[in-house]
Enzyme design. Structure first.
Site, PDB file in Angstrom:
ATOM      1  N   GLY A  58      27.588  36.061  23.302  1.00 16.77           N
ATOM      2  CA  GLY A  58      28.029  37.379  23.748  1.00 16.77           C
ATOM      3  C   GLY A  58      26.803  37.192  25.230  1.00 16.77           C
ATOM      4  N   LYS A 104      26.184  37.770  42.382  1.00 16.98           N
ATOM      5  CA  LYS A 104      24.321  38.379  42.180  1.00 16.98           C
ATOM      6  C   LYS A 104      24.027  37.889  43.347  1.00 16.98           C
ATOM      7  CE  LYS A 104      24.492  38.205  37.265  1.00 16.98           C
ATOM      8  NZ  LYS A 104      24.481  37.119  36.401  1.00 16.98           N
ATOM      9  N   GLU A 131      30.567  35.379  30.796  1.00 22.06           N
ATOM     10  CA  GLU A 131      31.830  36.204  30.740  1.00 22.06           C
ATOM     11  C   GLU A 131      33.193  36.125  30.108  1.00 22.06           C
ATOM     12  OE1 GLU A 131      31.930  38.128  33.140  1.00 22.06           O
ATOM     13  OE2 GLU A 131      29.684  38.607  33.776  1.00 22.06           O
ATOM     14  N   LYS A 150      28.435  44.300  39.431  1.00 19.00           N
ATOM     15  CA  LYS A 150      27.916  43.957  40.647  1.00 19.00           C
ATOM     16  C   LYS A 150      28.719  43.692  41.515  1.00 19.00           C
ATOM     17  CE  LYS A 150      27.863  39.733  37.308  1.00 19.00           C
ATOM     18  NZ  LYS A 150      27.471  40.469  35.932  1.00 19.00           N
ATOM     19  N   GLY A 183      19.344  40.952  26.768  1.00 20.55           N
ATOM     20  CA  GLY A 183      20.391  41.156  25.409  1.00 20.55           C
ATOM     21  C   GLY A 183      21.463  42.161  26.357  1.00 20.55           C
ATOM     22  N   GLU A 208      20.930  48.523  39.316  1.00 18.00           N
ATOM     23  CA  GLU A 208      19.721  47.394  38.895  1.00 18.00           C
ATOM     24  C   GLU A 208      19.837  46.848  37.723  1.00 18.00           C
ATOM     25  OE1 GLU A 208      15.950  47.129  39.967  1.00 18.00           O
ATOM     26  OE2 GLU A 208      17.260  45.266  39.295  1.00 18.00           O
ATOM     27  N   VAL A 213      21.854  42.188  38.919  1.00 17.60           N
ATOM     28  CA  VAL A 213      21.203  41.266  38.344  1.00 17.60           C
ATOM     29  C   VAL A 213      20.322  41.202  37.451  1.00 17.60           C
ATOM     30  CG1 VAL A 213      20.515  39.191  39.909  1.00 17.60           C
ATOM     31  CG2 VAL A 213      22.322  40.327  40.684  1.00 17.60           C
ATOM     32  N   THR A 235      32.977  48.848  34.562  1.00 18.25           N
ATOM     33  CA  THR A 235      33.852  48.211  34.315  1.00 18.25           C
ATOM     34  C   THR A 235      33.459  46.889  34.277  1.00 18.25           C
ATOM     35  OG1 THR A 235      34.802  48.554  36.685  1.00 18.25           O
ATOM     36  CG2 THR A 235      35.117  50.616  35.088  1.00 18.25           C
ATOM     37  N   ASP A 263      29.840  34.374  38.751  1.00 19.59           N
ATOM     38  CA  ASP A 263      28.522  35.337  38.560  1.00 19.59           C
ATOM     39  C   ASP A 263      27.638  34.636  39.573  1.00 19.59           C
ATOM     40  OD1 ASP A 263      27.757  37.094  36.185  1.00 19.59           O
ATOM     41  OD2 ASP A 263      26.295  35.477  36.827  1.00 19.59           O
TER      42      ASP A 263
HETATM   43  N1  LIG Z   1      27.147  42.283  28.673  1.00 21.27           N
HETATM   44  C1  LIG Z   1      26.039  42.150  30.080  1.00 21.27           C
HETATM   45  O1  LIG Z   1      24.641  42.366  29.070  1.00 21.27           O
HETATM   46  C2  LIG Z   1      25.591  42.381  31.038  1.00 21.27           C
HETATM   47  C3  LIG Z   1      24.419  42.226  31.823  1.00 21.27           C
HETATM   48  C4  LIG Z   1      25.191  42.307  33.126  1.00 21.27           C
HETATM   49  C5  LIG Z   1      25.462  43.523  34.016  1.00 21.27           C
HETATM   50  N2  LIG Z   1      26.768  43.425  32.891  1.00 21.27           N
HETATM   51  C6  LIG Z   1      27.823  44.368  33.643  1.00 21.27           C
HETATM   52  O2  LIG Z   1      28.481  46.144  32.924  1.00 21.27           O
HETATM   53  C7  LIG Z   1      29.956  45.885  33.097  1.00 21.27           C
HETATM   54  C8  LIG Z   1      29.704  46.175  31.792  1.00 21.27           C
HETATM   55  O3  LIG Z   1      29.874  44.989  31.114  1.00 21.27           O
HETATM   56  P1  LIG Z   1      29.766  44.897  28.967  1.00 21.27           P
HETATM   57  O4  LIG Z   1      29.518  43.637  28.504  1.00 21.27           O
HETATM   58  O5  LIG Z   1      30.340  46.919  28.955  1.00 21.27           O
HETATM   59  O6  LIG Z   1      32.098  44.879  29.002  1.00 21.27           O
HETATM   60  P2  LIG Z   1      32.677  45.028  28.717  1.00 21.27           P
HETATM   61  O7  LIG Z   1      32.386  45.443  27.439  1.00 21.27           O
HETATM   62  O8  LIG Z   1      34.136  44.508  28.808  1.00 21.27           O
HETATM   63  O9  LIG Z   1      33.206  46.426  28.651  1.00 21.27           O
HETATM   64  C9  LIG Z   1      34.055  46.888  30.026  1.00 21.27           C
HETATM   65  C10 LIG Z   1      34.721  48.335  29.809  1.00 21.27           C
HETATM   66  O10 LIG Z   1      35.478  48.990  30.685  1.00 21.27           O
HETATM   67  C11 LIG Z   1      36.525  49.356  30.562  1.00 21.27           C
HETATM   68  N3  LIG Z   1      37.457  49.147  31.495  1.00 21.27           N
HETATM   69  C12 LIG Z   1      37.798  47.943  32.363  1.00 21.27           C
HETATM   70  N4  LIG Z   1      39.026  47.868  33.114  1.00 21.27           N
HETATM   71  C13 LIG Z   1      39.020  49.074  33.521  1.00 21.27           C
HETATM   72  C14 LIG Z   1      39.769  50.206  34.205  1.00 21.27           C
HETATM   73  N5  LIG Z   1      40.368  49.142  34.814  1.00 21.27           N
HETATM   74  N6  LIG Z   1      39.396  51.257  33.858  1.00 21.27           N
HETATM   75  C15 LIG Z   1      38.231  51.316  33.297  1.00 21.27           C
HETATM   76  N7  LIG Z   1      38.128  51.108  32.110  1.00 21.27           N
HETATM   77  C16 LIG Z   1      38.034  49.990  32.121  1.00 21.27           C
HETATM   78  C17 LIG Z   1      36.843  48.441  29.019  1.00 21.27           C
HETATM   79  O11 LIG Z   1      37.764  49.356  28.551  1.00 21.27           O
HETATM   80  P3  LIG Z   1      38.623  48.827  26.784  1.00 21.27           P
HETATM   81  O12 LIG Z   1      37.240  49.048  26.349  1.00 21.27           O
HETATM   82  O13 LIG Z   1      39.874  49.611  26.816  1.00 21.27           O
HETATM   83  O14 LIG Z   1      38.751  47.481  27.098  1.00 21.27           O
HETATM   84  C18 LIG Z   1      35.641  48.529  28.505  1.00 21.27           C
HETATM   85  O15 LIG Z   1      36.464  49.693  27.758  1.00 21.27           O
HETATM   86  C19 LIG Z   1      29.998  44.773  33.553  1.00 21.27           C
HETATM   87  O16 LIG Z   1      30.385  44.679  34.970  1.00 21.27           O
HETATM   88  C20 LIG Z   1      28.840  43.536  33.606  1.00 21.27           C
HETATM   89  O17 LIG Z   1      29.567  43.142  34.840  1.00 21.27           O
HETATM   90  C21 LIG Z   1      27.166  43.556  31.773  1.00 21.27           C
END
Ligand SMILES: NC(=O)c1ccc[n+]([C@@H]2O[C@H](COP(=O)([O-])OP(=O)(O)OC[C@H]3O[C@@H](n4cnc5c(N)ncnc54)[C@H](OP(=O)(O)O)[C@@H]3O)[C@@H](O)[C@H]2O)c1
Length: 347
Positions: free
Chosen positions: A207, A225, A210, A126, A322, A150, A153, A97, A221
């Site tokens: 993309g 981290k 945040e 994080k 990515g 992992e 960060v 999430t 952010d």
């Molecule tokens: N994107 C990256 O490259 C990246 C890099 C490093 C770390 N991260 C971390 O990885 C995590 C996921 O990132 P992401 O890019 O996949 O985020 P995202 O695309 O915004 O997806 C978040 C997912 O969580 C769901 N969600 C939100 N609140 C919720 C809740 N209360 N209960 C259940 N589900 C919930 C959302 O539901 P809906 O589909 O209905 O909106 C969505 O399916 C985050 O913590 C982010 O900081 C991401």
């Protein structure tokens, strides 16, 4: 061995991880004797999936792409995440999430519930590591379970695992990094003459920003981290509220021009340093010269320098990350957890 997963959060990273499981299915079976089944997937607005047998990920991804929701799939239900966790037979919960910088919730509650239900936990979020690392680590240990993160960060680039796996007995005495891709990208674009607003828009289009870009631009952010890193690697036991924070929001084209006139570049530097018997965490923009390891960390890249007692300074750099790299963090943590389960250890 059959490994059954519950995935809480199925956005960019969750879906990429699902695609990785499909692509690597044969590899997992052949090289690790591992058959990975997903039994539950929860989202906030798209519905959730719960099943006693393996969910067909190919079908789910295709249905989601076409319909933007899980509605219409036979496993679809509207149970909230905590109920899903308590009602599924998974061995491992994957928490994906979004970051909540205020308190790390609801991810912390998801992780506690999974541990209490006897599941190992892997996350890329994080928030829980920045806000509640000691508590979650102790809860996992008390239940003989594993908690890995992992991807919190630098995506799949090994930072936590690098220290845990390859630097036994070597103490990390300081950390310094360029950890927020969006800030780095925006500063570099401003140096080419663009406005901050248009650079932020492009970061969002790519993309990398945040959902709320103020989390990047105001330094939050990077705060999350460096807190997560210091809590795990330096036993800091701090929260994001204790970090001295200054983001890049107030940087002007003039500041960037002045830095450049002196032969420097501006980087948003996150630091953890020992100050007597406490650890001081800071995030602030700084001018670095060509002699700095951060000089050549351009655009969306990140870098982290470990200052150590036995190995001097070590720096690891991630170029142009990515979602595949973040999904790989989950994939590699899943495999390390399986290794630990098989050997009856916690790491
Ligand atoms: N994107 C990256 O490259 C990246 C890099 C490093 C770390 N991260 C971390 O990885 C995590 C996921 O990132 P992401 O890019 O996949 O985020 P995202 O695309 O915004 O997806 C978040 C997912 O969580 C769901 N969600 C939100 N609140 C919720 C809740 N209360 N209960 C259940 N589900 C919930 C959302 O539901 P809906 O589909 O209905 O909106 C969505 O399916 C985050 O913590 C982010 O900081 C991401």
């Amino acid at each position: 061995m059959i490994l059954r997963l519950a995935i809480i959060g199925f956005g960019n990273v969750g879906q990429e991880f699902a695609r990785m499981l499909l692509v690597k299915r044969e590899w997992l079976l052949r090289n690790r004797g591992l058959d990975v089944e997903v039994l539950a997937i929860a989202t906030k607005t798209k519905g959730s999936l719960l099943s006693r047998t393996a969910i067909d990920l190919e079908k789910v991804l295709s249905h989601l792409k076409t319909n933007g929701t899980f509605k219409g799939l036979p496993e679809c239900c509207d149970l909230p995440p905590l109920k899903m966790i308590n009602n599924c037979d998974a061995d491992m919960m994957i928490e994906l999430t979004p970051l909540n910088i205020e308190n790390g919730q609801p991810a912390i509650e998801h992780i506690k519930a999974a541990l209490d239900a006897g599941m190992d936990v892997v996350t890329a979020n994080k928030g829980p590591v920045a806000w509640a690392y000691d508590e979650l680590r102790d809860r996992a240990r008390a239940r003989n379970l594993r908690f890995r993160f992992e991807g919190a960060v630098m995506d799949g680039t090994p930072v936590f695992n690098l220290v845990e796996r390859t630097l036994p007995g070597c103490q990390v005495i300081g950390l310094e990094g360029v950890l927020n891709s969006t800030s780095n990208f925006v500063v570099d674009e401003m140096a080419k003459g663009r406005t901050m607003e248009s650079a932020i828009k492009e970061a969002q289009a790519k993309g990398i920003a945040e959902a709320d870009p103020s989390l990047d631009i105001d330094g939050w952010d990077a705060v999350a981290k460096i807190t997560a890193l210091a809590n795990v690697i330096m036993e800091a036991n701090l929260t994001p509220k204790q970090v001295e924070r200054e983001g890049i929001r107030d940087l002007t084209a003039e500041d960037i021009k002045n830095a450049s006139a002196k032969g420097g570049r501006i980087r948003l530097i996150a630091r953890a340093a020992r100050a007597g018997d406490r650890i001081r965490l800071t995030v602030k923009p700084q001018v670095v010269g060509p002699d700095s390891v951060f000089w050549s960390v351009e655009g969306t890249s990140s870098a982290l320098k470990f200052e150590t007692d036995l190995m001097g300074d070590l720096t690891i750099v991630e170029s142009g990350p990515g979602t595949t790299q973040t999904a790989y963090a989950i994939f590699s943590d899943m495999l390390l957890t399986v290794e630990a389960i098989r050997s009856g250890t916690l790491y």
